[in-house]
Enzyme design. Structure first.
Site, PDB file in Angstrom:
ATOM      1  N   LYS A 219       0.826  -1.210   0.000  1.00  0.00           N
ATOM      2  CA  LYS A 219       0.000   0.000   0.000  1.00  0.00           C
ATOM      3  C   LYS A 219       0.863   1.266   0.000  1.00  0.00           C
ATOM      4  O   LYS A 219       2.019   1.274   0.424  1.00  0.00           O
ATOM      5  CB  LYS A 219      -0.938   0.000   1.214  1.00  0.00           C
ATOM      6  CG  LYS A 219      -2.002  -1.101   1.174  1.00  0.00           C
ATOM      7  CD  LYS A 219      -3.035  -0.843   0.097  1.00  0.00           C
ATOM      8  CE  LYS A 219      -4.065  -1.961  -0.053  1.00  0.00           C
ATOM      9  NZ  LYS A 219      -5.009  -2.025   1.056  1.00  0.00           N
ATOM     10  N   ARG A 254      -3.934 -10.576   3.774  1.00  0.00           N
ATOM     11  CA  ARG A 254      -4.152 -10.566   2.318  1.00  0.00           C
ATOM     12  C   ARG A 254      -2.930  -9.946   1.644  1.00  0.00           C
ATOM     13  O   ARG A 254      -2.589  -8.789   1.900  1.00  0.00           O
ATOM     14  CB  ARG A 254      -5.415  -9.770   1.984  1.00  0.00           C
ATOM     15  CG  ARG A 254      -5.782  -9.754   0.510  1.00  0.00           C
ATOM     16  CD  ARG A 254      -7.091  -8.987   0.294  1.00  0.00           C
ATOM     17  NE  ARG A 254      -7.476  -8.962  -1.114  1.00  0.00           N
ATOM     18  CZ  ARG A 254      -7.038  -8.054  -1.982  1.00  0.00           C
ATOM     19  NH1 ARG A 254      -6.218  -7.092  -1.599  1.00  0.00           N
ATOM     20  NH2 ARG A 254      -7.444  -8.104  -3.252  1.00  0.00           N
TER      21      ARG A 254
END
Length: 278
Positions: A219, A254
């Site tokens: 991210k 994840r």
């Protein structure tokens, strides 16, 4: 007795140690790997590779959820994901989740062999998706999301309120409490500081009574912290965020990079659990 998820095919996923969910994006515009899997064959091969590396779940997505993404219709999304789900189902037995907020897509994916629903809008954009999961006997992941960023928000309180409502929607639709997973939505409508605060306080989500999924893989917040502008170069940062999250109770992780996460979690667990015998 440790928590577990029961799949429509009768299998169970024990959550006594963090499970790795491998990302298979069949999209042209995802923030990290958009366009890298240009067709179903490539996506199937990638999914099988992630399964070999130790992914406990394969998460198949046909619509990008990056900031500024273009919303696509259900028909386009299904054309992307159904061949991949069918191919993975035919060539392996790793449980498959469908990464979609659309009830129509989730229903078709479950019929094709998916066994988990992963909704980035927490059953609040299309609440019918909760009834679809309930009817199939499938676990559902409910993620916090926002259309805009507000740096003044008490982000933990905001996430708790949103997910409390999401859990209520799922329960009212018939999803058992033990089949609901919650996700704070790292990178979705949040400032970098808010993202880090949520990971730091992940254990406080336990009051909602559901296992927690953490997805910080590659991210942009990790890029800001490390100075790594290329998402694929954020493996070390992803490992750090996810191991910290595991120490705060994350039950599912994840990720894009499965093998390094599987190894890192094995070592983390061996250090944390002195009863392990080798």
């Amino acid at each position: 007795m440790p928590p577990s998820l029961t799949l429509p095919d009768g299998r169970t996923l024990a959550l006594d140690a963090p499970l790795v969910m491998g990302i298979v994006n069949v999209t042209p515009d995802s923030f990290s790997d958009g366009g890298l899997l240009p067709d179903a064959d490539a996506a199937i091969a990638h999914g099988l590779k992630l399964a070999e590396e130790g992914a406990a779940i394969l998460d198949i997505g046909g619509e990008s959820t990056r900031p500024g993404h273009a919303v696509i219709d259900a028909a386009t999304e299904l054309a992307r994901v159904l061949p991949v789900i069918g191919g993975l189902k035919a060539r392996g037995d790793t449980p498959i989740s469908i990464d979609s907020w659309k009830a129509e897509v989730a229903e078709a994916a479950l019929a094709a062999g998916a066994t988990i629903v992963n909704d980035v809008w927490g059953a609040q954009r299309d609440p019918r998706i909760a009834a679809v999961a309930a009817a199939a006997g499938a676990p559902i992941v409910l993620m916090h999301n926002r259309d805009s960023i507000d740096a003044a928000l008490d982000i933990l309180a905001e996430v708790m309120r949103f997910l409390e409502r999401s859990v209520a929607i799922a329960r009212q639709a018939g999803v058992p409490q033990g089949q609901i997973v919650i996700d704070p939505g790292i990178g979705f409508g949040k400032t970098p500081r808010q993202n880090l605060d949520l990971i730091r306080n992940l254990d406080r989500l336990a009051v909602l009574g559901c296992p927690v999924l953490l997805g910080a893989s590659r991210k942009s917040t990790l890029g800001l912290v490390t100075g790594r502008q290329v998402p694929a170069e954020r493996l070390a940062a992803s490992l750090s965020a996810h191991l910290y999250g595991a120490s705060r109770g994350a039950a599912l992780i994840r990720v894009h990079d499965v093998a390094p996460h599987v190894d890192a979690l094995k070592v983390w667990r061996a250090i944390a659990d002195e009863t392990q015998v080798f």
